[in-house]
Design an enzyme around this catalytic site. Sequence first.
Site, PDB file in Angstrom:
ATOM      1  N   GLU A  58       4.286  -9.413 -35.272  1.00  0.00           N
ATOM      2  CA  GLU A  58       4.255 -10.779 -36.370  1.00  0.00           C
ATOM      3  C   GLU A  58       2.898 -11.183 -36.618  1.00  0.00           C
ATOM      4  O   GLU A  58       2.532 -11.564 -37.636  1.00  0.00           O
ATOM      5  CB  GLU A  58       5.192 -11.801 -35.720  1.00  0.00           C
ATOM      6  CG  GLU A  58       6.679 -11.540 -35.425  1.00  0.00           C
ATOM      7  CD  GLU A  58       6.950 -10.653 -34.322  1.00  0.00           C
ATOM      8  OE1 GLU A  58       6.075 -10.459 -33.626  1.00  0.00           O
ATOM      9  OE2 GLU A  58       8.076 -10.290 -33.868  1.00  0.00           O
TER      10      GLU A  58
ATOM     11  N   HIS B   5     -25.196 -17.212 -25.721  1.00  0.00           N
ATOM     12  CA  HIS B   5     -24.038 -17.078 -26.452  1.00  0.00           C
ATOM     13  C   HIS B   5     -23.770 -18.474 -27.131  1.00  0.00           C
ATOM     14  O   HIS B   5     -23.915 -18.398 -28.387  1.00  0.00           O
ATOM     15  CB  HIS B   5     -22.773 -17.113 -25.506  1.00  0.00           C
ATOM     16  CG  HIS B   5     -21.415 -17.394 -26.462  1.00  0.00           C
ATOM     17  ND1 HIS B   5     -20.874 -16.318 -27.064  1.00  0.00           N
ATOM     18  CD2 HIS B   5     -20.735 -18.523 -26.456  1.00  0.00           C
ATOM     19  CE1 HIS B   5     -19.762 -16.760 -27.892  1.00  0.00           C
ATOM     20  NE2 HIS B   5     -19.554 -18.468 -27.400  1.00  0.00           N
TER      21      HIS B   5
ATOM     22  N   HIS C 259     -24.500 -20.822 -32.110  1.00  0.00           N
ATOM     23  CA  HIS C 259     -24.602 -19.624 -31.120  1.00  0.00           C
ATOM     24  C   HIS C 259     -25.741 -18.646 -31.691  1.00  0.00           C
ATOM     25  O   HIS C 259     -25.852 -17.781 -32.695  1.00  0.00           O
ATOM     26  CB  HIS C 259     -23.407 -18.677 -31.469  1.00  0.00           C
ATOM     27  CG  HIS C 259     -21.987 -19.682 -30.914  1.00  0.00           C
ATOM     28  ND1 HIS C 259     -21.596 -20.738 -31.922  1.00  0.00           N
ATOM     29  CD2 HIS C 259     -21.403 -19.618 -30.120  1.00  0.00           C
ATOM     30  CE1 HIS C 259     -20.360 -21.329 -31.354  1.00  0.00           C
ATOM     31  NE2 HIS C 259     -20.358 -20.545 -30.061  1.00  0.00           N
TER      32      HIS C 259
ATOM     33  N   HIS D 259      16.282 -17.890 -29.302  1.00  0.00           N
ATOM     34  CA  HIS D 259      16.306 -17.301 -30.706  1.00  0.00           C
ATOM     35  C   HIS D 259      16.761 -18.687 -31.821  1.00  0.00           C
ATOM     36  O   HIS D 259      16.737 -18.314 -32.916  1.00  0.00           O
ATOM     37  CB  HIS D 259      17.338 -16.346 -31.083  1.00  0.00           C
ATOM     38  CG  HIS D 259      16.956 -14.949 -30.764  1.00  0.00           C
ATOM     39  ND1 HIS D 259      16.548 -14.719 -29.231  1.00  0.00           N
ATOM     40  CD2 HIS D 259      16.790 -13.649 -31.313  1.00  0.00           C
ATOM     41  CE1 HIS D 259      16.155 -13.347 -29.113  1.00  0.00           C
ATOM     42  NE2 HIS D 259      16.292 -12.763 -30.302  1.00  0.00           N
TER      43      HIS D 259
HETATM   44  C1  LIG Z   1      -8.857 -17.059 -30.383  1.00  0.00           C
HETATM   45  C2  LIG Z   1     -10.156 -17.792 -29.807  1.00  0.00           C
HETATM   46  N1  LIG Z   1     -10.072 -18.158 -28.359  1.00  0.00           N
HETATM   47  C3  LIG Z   1     -11.462 -18.760 -27.803  1.00  0.00           C
HETATM   48  C4  LIG Z   1     -12.337 -19.041 -28.566  1.00  0.00           C
HETATM   49  C5  LIG Z   1     -13.713 -19.718 -28.267  1.00  0.00           C
HETATM   50  N2  LIG Z   1     -14.676 -18.516 -27.990  1.00  0.00           N
HETATM   51  C6  LIG Z   1     -15.809 -18.658 -29.226  1.00  0.00           C
HETATM   52  S1  LIG Z   1     -16.616 -17.376 -28.651  1.00  0.00           S
HETATM   53  C7  LIG Z   1     -15.813 -16.843 -27.480  1.00  0.00           C
HETATM   54  C8  LIG Z   1     -16.378 -15.613 -26.632  1.00  0.00           C
HETATM   55  C9  LIG Z   1     -16.594 -14.475 -27.388  1.00  0.00           C
HETATM   56  O1  LIG Z   1     -17.127 -13.441 -26.785  1.00  0.00           O
HETATM   57  P1  LIG Z   1     -17.478 -12.305 -27.661  1.00  0.00           P
HETATM   58  O2  LIG Z   1     -16.776 -12.022 -28.798  1.00  0.00           O
HETATM   59  O3  LIG Z   1     -17.790 -11.109 -26.616  1.00  0.00           O
HETATM   60  O4  LIG Z   1     -18.730 -12.877 -28.457  1.00  0.00           O
HETATM   61  P2  LIG Z   1     -20.298 -12.787 -27.999  1.00  0.00           P
HETATM   62  O5  LIG Z   1     -20.542 -14.097 -27.098  1.00  0.00           O
HETATM   63  O6  LIG Z   1     -20.689 -11.581 -27.369  1.00  0.00           O
HETATM   64  O7  LIG Z   1     -20.879 -13.140 -29.136  1.00  0.00           O
HETATM   65  C10 LIG Z   1     -14.862 -17.802 -27.050  1.00  0.00           C
HETATM   66  C11 LIG Z   1     -13.828 -17.563 -26.164  1.00  0.00           C
HETATM   67  C12 LIG Z   1     -12.378 -18.735 -30.146  1.00  0.00           C
HETATM   68  N3  LIG Z   1     -13.140 -18.727 -30.862  1.00  0.00           N
HETATM   69  N4  LIG Z   1     -11.073 -18.178 -30.531  1.00  0.00           N
END
Ligand SMILES: Cc1ncc(C[n+]2csc(CCOP(=O)(O)OP(=O)(O)O)c2C)c(N)n1
Length: 702
Positions: free
Chosen positions: A443, A291, A43, A504
């Site tokens: 939780e 990204h 990234h 539950h």
């Molecule tokens: C819980 C979770 N769901 C999905 C992902 C996959 N994922 C990695 S980055 C991303 C997008 C994140 O967007 P943002 O936080 O705005 O990061 P940016 O692209 O702006 O750096 C996703 C969906 C992840 N790492 N963790």
Amino acid sequence: MTAIADTIKNWRQPTTQAELDQLSIDCIRTLSIDAVQQANSGHPGTPMALAPLVYTLWNRVMCFDPQDPIWPNRDRFVLSNGHASMLLWSVLHLSGTRAVNSDYERLGQAAVSLDDLRRFRQLDSKAPGHPEYHWVSGVETTTGPLGQGVATSVGMAIAQKWLANRYNRPDFEIFAYDIYVVCGDGCMMEGVGSESASLAGHLGLDNLCWIYDNNHITIEGNTRIAFTEDIAARFLGYGWNVLRVGDANDIGRIEHALDIFHRSKGRPTFIILDSHIGYGSPHKQDTAAAHGEPLGEEEIRLVKRAYGWPETAKFLVPDAVREHFAAGIGSRGARARRRWSELLAGYQSKYPELASEIDKMQRRELPSGWSSRLPVFPADRKGMAGRDASGKVLNALAQNIPWLLGGSADLAPSNKTTLTFEGAGDLQADTPGGRNLHFGVREHAMAAVVNGLALSKLRAFGATFFIFSDYARPAIRLSALMELPTIFVFTHDAMGDGEDGPTHQPVEQIAAFRAMPGLVFLRPGDANEVVEAYRYIIQLRHQPAVLALSRQPLPTLDRGKYAPASGVARGAYVLGDAPGANPEVILIASGSELSLCVDAHEELLAAGIRSRVVSMPSWDIFERQTKDYQDSVLPPDVTARVAVEQASTFGWERYVGSSGRSIGMKTFGASAPLKELQRKFGFEPGRVTQVAKALVASGRRS
Ligand SMILES: Cc1ncc(C[n+]2csc(CCOP(=O)(O)OP(=O)(O)O)c2C)c(N)n1
Ligand SMILES: [Mg+2]
């Protein structure tokens, strides 16, 4: 000298502070770009955008000594948008941060070398895809599942307040650090981010600063497709101090906002930072394309040109940048740590007992005499609920281990986790030294906060009903991945809450925890097994433990007649045996099914069947025993085996084998009084003896 080397040598000799800043920022950017390109995955866009922020935090603001990344009074840095890991690898490299091993020994070598950066995301590189605590020194917590970093940081902030309250004395500010967190849209959308922000606001954690990368981009494109709320209003509603920096490249304003954070009292700070993902990329800036994929060689050339960087140089670190980091975070951190060490020396002579606590805690050791109050429960047919025994044990341990603290997600009266002894107290904004945390009905945040407390070297527990462990699982998984000695107390471990019904009643949760690497799952079968379970897990230094405890009373077994409960420390043990230790059938049980199997065992013995009953509270511990021990408990030639557990039978084949049977759940439970459920689902001694007799009969026939 080659043409490239020549260009680099004569290129951009910074003279002013501003030029040095810019050179350092561009160095973070280009290292990130080059590493992602080389790995052909990763990234690049967010490191390009946030380099000025991370540079400012590390080189201008944070108190962190690269020579000693586990110095207890360091500021914490959490990269909650863990996909931007190249930001962290770059600053760990440029600051010259040194490695530490799991015994807290300082190794002298670089935490992240240039070679690691060249091998970004490759096997064994200290620059893996996402920040991994325990793998790379200088990483404060593992991040990658979005939302976990921000939530964990709340635990770190609570811990700092708790430590300061207990250990700081006039003129001795032993714990005086802040927690800085960088996060993105993902962390703001995840529920756990909201849960934990709400809790942080409630607790007024003014040592906590989240910086939100407001770039309007996630993987699927512009956030307008799914995320349009007023985030500033949201955080104001949580009781945070909300600031905005309109240009992520303006390090003066970033520094100013951080300065306001330092001066804000009584509430956490949220800085909204407007940034451009892929900053400097003519074709990819402000698009989702920046990204999560390499920029490509051609685009990289254009970007480097835009930065005024040699277009063909790769992994270039100008000497001036290293020197600039050494003069910044390097010397500031070293000075701060030296001052602190002097302070600690004075503290040790003035407050030797408190100093010794700090020392033990830092090495995850226990105070001597920690087990002195552990109870022994007398045999009692009526018995005691697992949760009640747990409450007594927790209180006994917490009185001897001052840094053991925790709480429940609003179920403490049911979980029996309240610490009731004199002085235990509640942890609130104005009483940060309390030992009872109130997580509210949160939780997931609870488990992440427990991780944050454990990362700060406190012994922490969280509690809820076992069924709602599902709501906490992602953070518990990170506990295991990070090798943290956290404790999760889950009561109502099976169908004991009968009338609450199938919503539950856990079925598949045990199997899921047993499948989690590194975690110790324990389901004790009577009150004394609860004591022994705690005795085992409290001594763990690098493993999380999950306890599943009964709601209903379980008979306290007569340990004069049956084997002592200390067998719990081996995961499984022979509780009662056939005459001559020569069994023809083995009954295996955990938790509430143990006494059921003991009854069945007695019936079988009375019927002339050579039965053995094995208590197996923990597969995980049993699997760590020698083969000899395992075979002594479950002799390979005794194939008539019956496992009984009020949960999914998934996995029991490994102990009952192809000719054994497991009595468990194949469906969800039902709403009815427990007795009726036991009858409906076959958890009665008669059923167990019937299955055992059938197995013995077929064995005798063959
Ligand atoms: C819980 C979770 N769901 C999905 C992902 C996959 N994922 C990695 S980055 C991303 C997008 C994140 O967007 P943002 O936080 O705005 O990061 P940016 O692209 O702006 O750096 C996703 C969906 C992840 N790492 N963790
Ligand atoms: Mg984003």
